[in-house]
Scaffold this active site. Sequence first.
Site, mmCIF file in Angstrom:
data_model
loop_
_atom_site.group_PDB
_atom_site.id
_atom_site.type_symbol
_atom_site.label_atom_id
_atom_site.label_comp_id
_atom_site.label_asym_id
_atom_site.label_seq_id
_atom_site.Cartn_x
_atom_site.Cartn_y
_atom_site.Cartn_z
ATOM 1 N N ARG A 96 -12.977 -4.248 -3.513
ATOM 2 C CA ARG A 96 -12.261 -5.169 -2.635
ATOM 3 C C ARG A 96 -11.161 -4.454 -1.852
ATOM 4 O O ARG A 96 -10.865 -4.811 -0.720
ATOM 5 C CB ARG A 96 -11.668 -6.300 -3.477
ATOM 6 C CG ARG A 96 -10.902 -7.346 -2.692
ATOM 7 C CD ARG A 96 -10.358 -8.447 -3.599
ATOM 8 N NE ARG A 96 -11.408 -9.285 -4.129
ATOM 9 C CZ ARG A 96 -11.782 -9.325 -5.399
ATOM 10 N NH1 ARG A 96 -11.210 -8.531 -6.298
ATOM 11 N NH2 ARG A 96 -12.730 -10.135 -5.808
ATOM 12 N N ARG A 100 -9.103 1.521 -4.447
ATOM 13 C CA ARG A 100 -9.368 1.222 -5.852
ATOM 14 C C ARG A 100 -10.521 0.228 -5.951
ATOM 15 O O ARG A 100 -10.787 -0.539 -5.020
ATOM 16 C CB ARG A 100 -8.120 0.673 -6.548
ATOM 17 C CG ARG A 100 -7.547 -0.588 -5.924
ATOM 18 C CD ARG A 100 -6.070 -0.702 -6.255
ATOM 19 N NE ARG A 100 -5.459 -1.930 -5.749
ATOM 20 C CZ ARG A 100 -5.008 -2.056 -4.508
ATOM 21 N NH1 ARG A 100 -5.123 -1.059 -3.643
ATOM 22 N NH2 ARG A 100 -4.426 -3.172 -4.123
#
Length: 353
Positions: A96, A100
């Site tokens: 998303r 990360r």
Amino acid sequence: MPRDKAPIPRTLRTPAQLEAAGLVRPDALPELERVAESFAVAVTPAMAELIDPTDPADPIARQFVPTGAELDVRPEEMDDPIGDDPHSPVKGIVHRYRDRLLLKPVHACPVYCRFCFRREMVGPGSEALTTAELDAALAYIADHEEVWEVVLTGGDPLVLSPRRLGEIVRRLNDIPHVGIVRFHTRVPVVDPDRVTAEMVDALKGGRAATWVMLHSNHWREITDQARTAIGRLVDAGIPMLAQTVLLKGVNDDAATLTRTFRALVQARVKPHYLHHGDLAKGTAQFRTSVAEGRALMRELRGDVSGLCQPTYVLDIPGGHGKVPLTPDYLEPGAEPDAWTVTDPRGGRHPYRG
């Protein structure tokens, strides 16, 4: 909390087992069987022993013991309330944010929280990634050089064996651009005996730093056994943060939150997030209003140590990410560089700058 009955030797996984342990009434079983058809049930001995069955508002029971209220599904509630699916390019990966991503190697947990935002995806029979699926997920990470942090979640990754955990950590350490490997877990509080020296060794990285994010919602979860498990991790050089969910009837008052955050900090765990309740199916009984959450954060700000202050966040439905829901302390004035600042007790003060 002391119990009149004998110690519970194993995880309770059915309404009948909960009834036999004295945690639910016999006349509730038909309704709870209907709940269990849709949502997984598991209460570890460590949590079952904390429950006071004579207290209908027991905050530990409220988190883990099913009730008929879970059959109340509201129109606004969703199977995937934080929008994992649209951001899952490979099985086991949720990407998303640019730098990360989530790696979900397993969809099982030691306990099943009644407010879980992934309750449609986790439970007995939910498979771990196969060898080929894990290879594909790790290949995705290796192919995306922007990924600096890998968050292992699920499910609870610490239900995996130390051997399997160690393998995943080693393989992530072999990816040069991965700098942080973060584990999201409830294990140190709900199943502390699982945190063995062997597990700690498996979690410790080499080149990449390992962090652990503990999920804990109430100070009573921080038992002596939990503190020992946390100590094994921290003493091994693994820093720990905590995330807490704001839950009606569990911790939605300033005194409980204060005691919870202080217990975490004393155990050397820094409170990081206070999550607003997600729109998961059958969880309306737990959700507060945003206004109530903001008022609690304002109340904490004045008299509670800064070490105990998490960020109050909402995971926007639909997969749009987390945003802070922080109270406002600053208002623009009539002139350039003029402001009015509100202190934690409501006093208002002019400021220029």
